[in-house]
Design an enzyme around this catalytic site. Sequence first.
Site, mmCIF file in Angstrom:
data_model
loop_
_atom_site.group_PDB
_atom_site.id
_atom_site.type_symbol
_atom_site.label_atom_id
_atom_site.label_comp_id
_atom_site.label_asym_id
_atom_site.label_seq_id
_atom_site.Cartn_x
_atom_site.Cartn_y
_atom_site.Cartn_z
ATOM 1 N N HIS A 161 -63.328 68.892 64.726
ATOM 2 C CA HIS A 161 -62.526 67.733 65.101
ATOM 3 C C HIS A 161 -61.857 67.151 63.864
ATOM 4 C CE1 HIS A 161 -66.577 65.991 64.186
ATOM 5 N NE2 HIS A 161 -65.810 65.274 63.399
HETATM 6 C C1 T46 Z 1 -67.997 64.102 61.512
HETATM 7 C C2 T46 Z 1 -68.937 65.155 61.076
HETATM 8 C C3 T46 Z 1 -68.949 65.350 59.592
HETATM 9 C C4 T46 Z 1 -73.859 58.965 67.482
HETATM 10 O O1 T46 Z 1 -74.389 58.459 68.471
HETATM 11 N N1 T46 Z 1 -73.516 58.193 66.413
HETATM 12 C C5 T46 Z 1 -72.952 58.685 65.299
HETATM 13 O O2 T46 Z 1 -72.655 57.925 64.364
HETATM 14 C C6 T46 Z 1 -72.707 60.102 65.219
HETATM 15 C C7 T46 Z 1 -72.064 60.705 63.991
HETATM 16 C C8 T46 Z 1 -73.059 60.868 66.293
HETATM 17 N N2 T46 Z 1 -73.633 60.316 67.389
HETATM 18 C C9 T46 Z 1 -74.036 61.187 68.493
HETATM 19 C C10 T46 Z 1 -72.880 61.766 69.291
HETATM 20 C C11 T46 Z 1 -73.404 63.102 69.733
HETATM 21 O O3 T46 Z 1 -74.103 62.962 70.942
HETATM 22 O O4 T46 Z 1 -74.739 62.298 67.950
HETATM 23 C C12 T46 Z 1 -74.411 63.489 68.647
HETATM 24 C C13 T46 Z 1 -73.886 64.553 67.683
HETATM 25 O O5 T46 Z 1 -72.599 64.151 67.165
HETATM 26 P P1 T46 Z 1 -71.396 65.173 66.927
HETATM 27 O O6 T46 Z 1 -71.469 66.261 67.906
HETATM 28 O O7 T46 Z 1 -70.141 64.385 66.854
HETATM 29 O O8 T46 Z 1 -71.786 65.737 65.480
HETATM 30 P P2 T46 Z 1 -70.925 66.688 64.512
HETATM 31 O O9 T46 Z 1 -71.888 67.238 63.533
HETATM 32 O O10 T46 Z 1 -70.085 67.633 65.253
HETATM 33 O O11 T46 Z 1 -69.920 65.676 63.741
HETATM 34 C C14 T46 Z 1 -70.428 64.646 62.920
HETATM 35 C C15 T46 Z 1 -69.679 63.348 63.204
HETATM 36 O O12 T46 Z 1 -69.759 63.036 64.586
HETATM 37 C C16 T46 Z 1 -68.240 63.427 62.815
HETATM 38 O O13 T46 Z 1 -67.647 62.142 62.817
HETATM 39 O O14 T46 Z 1 -66.947 63.906 60.897
HETATM 40 O O15 T46 Z 1 -70.275 64.981 61.559
#
Ligand code: T46
Length: 132
Positions: free
Chosen positions: A49
């Site tokens: 993303h």
């Molecule tokens: C990014 C990269 C480097 C939350 O509830 N709060 C939060 O602050 C974050 C970051 C995530 N979440 C929840 C949302 C999802 O259910 O945690 C779960 C995993 O998040 P996500 O799939 O977005 O994780 P990544 O590793 O794909 O991305 C993350 C960050 O979301 C993103 O902003 O830049 O790490």
Amino acid sequence: MQIVKYQFQQHGDDRGRLVALEEYGDIPFEIKRVYYMYETKEGVRRGFHAHRTLEQILICIHGSCEILMDNGKEKKIVFLEKPYEGLYVGTLMWHEMYNFSSDAVLMVLASETYNEEDYMRNYDEFLKMIKK
Ligand code: T46
């Protein structure tokens, strides 16, 4: 594409080392959120993303991982393995994290609280936005 990798000051003495990070000093924005990922399974790729307004600094405080940075015109790969190095990920930068070592802890300092609406998760949409 310019990659900004901060080298934070290390306070070392005979007990070991310490890094201190202050907003608007070591970190170029107000830190509104800190999150970290660990126990990432082998072969997993995360991210996929870009953010509309969020700025972040990624620090691999333990172990190592790689980050693909893609501004829609150019792609670069950054290796993170030092707890005193921080990769700046600004707005409209498609990023993916992968090749996590089994002991990797990737910590992220973020300029905003969590907001799903800030995410652009469709690559074609991201490219269209870049061209605007
Ligand atoms: C990014 C990269 C480097 C939350 O509830 N709060 C939060 O602050 C974050 C970051 C995530 N979440 C929840 C949302 C999802 O259910 O945690 C779960 C995993 O998040 P996500 O799939 O977005 O994780 P990544 O590793 O794909 O991305 C993350 C960050 O979301 C993103 O902003 O830049 O790490």
